[in-house]
Design a protein around this motif. Structure first.
Motif, mmCIF file in Angstrom:
data_model
loop_
_atom_site.group_PDB
_atom_site.id
_atom_site.type_symbol
_atom_site.label_atom_id
_atom_site.label_comp_id
_atom_site.label_asym_id
_atom_site.label_seq_id
_atom_site.Cartn_x
_atom_site.Cartn_y
_atom_site.Cartn_z
ATOM 1 N N TYR A 103 49.988 20.801 55.305
ATOM 2 C CA TYR A 103 51.144 21.165 54.473
ATOM 3 C C TYR A 103 52.324 20.186 54.630
ATOM 4 O O TYR A 103 52.879 19.707 53.635
ATOM 5 N N GLY A 109 69.537 30.719 52.457
ATOM 6 C CA GLY A 109 69.159 29.501 53.192
ATOM 7 C C GLY A 109 68.928 28.319 52.274
ATOM 8 O O GLY A 109 69.033 27.165 52.697
ATOM 9 N N ALA A 110 68.578 28.587 51.020
ATOM 10 C CA ALA A 110 68.197 27.476 50.142
ATOM 11 C C ALA A 110 68.878 27.543 48.767
ATOM 12 O O ALA A 110 69.748 26.729 48.454
ATOM 13 N N GLN A 164 62.769 24.829 58.145
ATOM 14 C CA GLN A 164 62.069 23.646 57.637
ATOM 15 C C GLN A 164 62.493 22.350 58.334
ATOM 16 O O GLN A 164 62.026 21.267 57.979
ATOM 17 N N LYS A 203 62.007 35.663 61.658
ATOM 18 C CA LYS A 203 62.580 35.178 60.399
ATOM 19 C C LYS A 203 62.289 36.164 59.254
ATOM 20 O O LYS A 203 61.194 36.713 59.182
ATOM 21 N N GLY A 244 66.724 35.493 52.455
ATOM 22 C CA GLY A 244 66.616 34.253 53.246
ATOM 23 C C GLY A 244 66.445 33.057 52.330
ATOM 24 O O GLY A 244 67.109 32.030 52.492
ATOM 25 N N ALA A 279 74.301 31.246 56.952
ATOM 26 C CA ALA A 279 73.024 31.953 57.135
ATOM 27 C C ALA A 279 71.880 30.964 56.952
ATOM 28 O O ALA A 279 71.121 31.054 56.000
ATOM 29 N N THR A 280 71.768 30.022 57.869
ATOM 30 C CA THR A 280 70.715 29.004 57.746
ATOM 31 C C THR A 280 69.348 29.564 58.145
ATOM 32 O O THR A 280 68.330 29.012 57.793
ATOM 33 N N ARG A 281 69.356 30.646 58.930
ATOM 34 C CA ARG A 281 68.090 31.320 59.271
ATOM 35 C C ARG A 281 68.339 32.825 59.230
ATOM 36 O O ARG A 281 68.846 33.410 60.193
ATOM 37 N N GLY A 286 62.197 22.637 47.366
ATOM 38 C CA GLY A 286 61.221 23.496 46.700
ATOM 39 C C GLY A 286 61.192 24.893 47.276
ATOM 40 O O GLY A 286 61.638 25.141 48.394
ATOM 41 N N VAL A 287 60.669 25.808 46.479
ATOM 42 C CA VAL A 287 60.462 27.189 46.909
ATOM 43 C C VAL A 287 59.052 27.606 46.494
ATOM 44 O O VAL A 287 58.621 27.322 45.369
ATOM 45 N N GLN A 288 58.350 28.280 47.389
ATOM 46 C CA GLN A 288 56.972 28.690 47.087
ATOM 47 C C GLN A 288 56.922 29.958 46.241
ATOM 48 O O GLN A 288 57.650 30.909 46.552
ATOM 49 N N SER A 323 55.053 32.402 46.484
ATOM 50 C CA SER A 323 54.038 33.103 47.270
ATOM 51 C C SER A 323 54.363 34.575 47.465
ATOM 52 O O SER A 323 53.712 35.256 48.247
ATOM 53 N N LYS A 330 58.574 36.293 53.243
ATOM 54 C CA LYS A 330 57.855 36.973 52.147
ATOM 55 C C LYS A 330 56.615 37.686 52.667
ATOM 56 O O LYS A 330 56.184 38.674 52.104
ATOM 57 N N SER A 331 56.010 37.113 53.720
ATOM 58 C CA SER A 331 54.721 37.646 54.153
ATOM 59 C C SER A 331 54.831 38.730 55.230
ATOM 60 O O SER A 331 53.808 39.221 55.702
#
Ligand code: AQP
Length: 335
Positions: free
Chosen positions: A130, A25-26, A152, A198, A21, A186-188, A11-13, A15, A201-202
């Motif tokens: 969470y 990463g995903a 994660q 990291k 990333g 590029a896992t992180r 999943g992806v938020q 947000s 988004k925030s």
């Protein structure tokens, strides 16, 4: 119930704006796995509201993540793409797992500590719990594999602990013990302003991340301003690993180029960052521009997006409902 052997959930938020990333990463890995696995890709809006989300933008961000999945190459006719809050079984199983997970396990979660910081008395209970909902997201589909970024990993270990404890407590082998799929160069992905943080988004700095919605010009400005050290690029992996900003930029290059870190190190050994950054701008723009323009096209066709999400919801529920029913039966609830 027939148990899957190769089923993915990730999943992806919604947000904020998706960044490099999230992509490297995903999402990029999701695309490469869709031929081999039965896939469930979810826009995890229940996770997004663990911190405040403006109701006026949340729906649009939810559509944007869906559009990013499709624009990046996930085939909606072959995979289940859906919104977490539209499949109520996630939250229902999440509650059951709140009663399986131990406080001590959740107290060890580093993401909670990072996000709550000094303000842990004032963050939502949802932010703390969470990872139990994440365990439910995965296990409600009896998923066997979970492609995620390196950040994660700890939450996935907790999912495995929950599955194991449930199975032990109720003397069953109902839940699989899912395996993480963390791969790629590029896992992180780290912040462009600080190689020890990291990409996120925030992060308050817009220059810390490249967004999937950024124009070519913006990508170029951000890469050119990315923090580096004064030395030329190293000629071996050991030296690279001790230079966080150089490692980050070279990892991004290797991942976008689908090449190994070693090859990129060999190609740019002893060269100046200015030259490397010019090439990285060209590569990033050539890879991201088609995704951005496809995302924009998809976002203009709301009817199409809605039909993808409706189909995804129905097929997700058809798998999740019997798993929830069986779980309740194992626990001893009346049917
Ligand atoms: N920097 C990253 N490098 C590699 N993978 C990453 N992922 C996130 N950041 C990086 C992976 O993207 C997937 C979706 O993440 P998410 O949106 O659900 O949540 P997140 O990890 O909390 O992402 P952010 O951007 O850091 O959000 P905020 O700032 O809101 O906390 C996951 O597979 C994740 O591993």
């Amino acid at each position: 119930m027939e148990k899957p052997t190769k089923r993915i959930l990730s999943g992806v938020q919604p947000s904020g704006d998706l960044h490099l990333g999230n992509y490297l990463g995903a999402i990029k890995n999701f695309v490469s796995l869709q031929e081999e696995y039965e896939c469930f890709f979810c826009v995890v809006d229940l996770h997004a509201i663990t911190v405040w989300q403006d109701p006026k933008v949340l729906a649009n961000k939810t559509r944007e993540v869906t559009a990013a999945f499709i624009a990046s190459g996930i085939n909606p006719n072959k995979n289940n793409i859906f919104v977490q809050s539209q499949v109520p079984q996630h939250a229902q199983l999440g509650w059951l797992f709140n009663c399986v997970a131990r406080m001590g396990w959740l107290n060890r979660m580093t993401q909670f500590k990072d996000k709550a910081g000094k303000n842990s008395e004032n963050v939502s209970v949802g932010l703390f719990s969470y990872p139990t909902l994440m365990a439910a997201d995965i296990l409600i589909y009896l998923a066997t594999h979970v492609p995620v970024g390196d950040d994660q990993k700890q939450h996935l270990e907790l999912t495995r602990d929950i599955a194991q404890k449930f199975n032990n407590d109720f003397k069953t082998d109902f839940f699989p013990i899912p395996e993480p799929l963390i791969f790629g160069e590029a896992t992180r992905v780290m912040s462009l302003r600080d190689g020890s943080k990291k990409m996120s988004k925030s992060d308050p700095s817009d220059y810390s991340r490249i967004m999937l919605t950024d124009s070519a010009e913006k990508i170029s400005q951000k890469i050119k301003k990315a923090k580096t050290d004064p030395l030329p690029l190293p000629d071996n992996l050991d030296d690279l690993k001790s230079r966080s900003e150089a490692l980050n930029l070279i990892s991004i290059f290797a991942s976008l180029h689908d090449t190994s870190l070693e090859k990129i190190v060999a190609e740019y050994a002893g060269k100046e960052f200015s030259l490397f950054k010019r090439d990285l701008v060209d590569l990033a723009v050539s890879k991201l521009e088609p995704i951005t323009s496809e995302m924009n096209k998809i976002m203009d066709d709301q009817e199409y997006l809605e039909s993808v999400l409706n189909n995804g919801k129905e097929s997700a529920i058809s798998v999740a409902e019997p798993v929830l029913a069986k779980t309740k039966e194992i626990i001893g609830f009346l049917s």
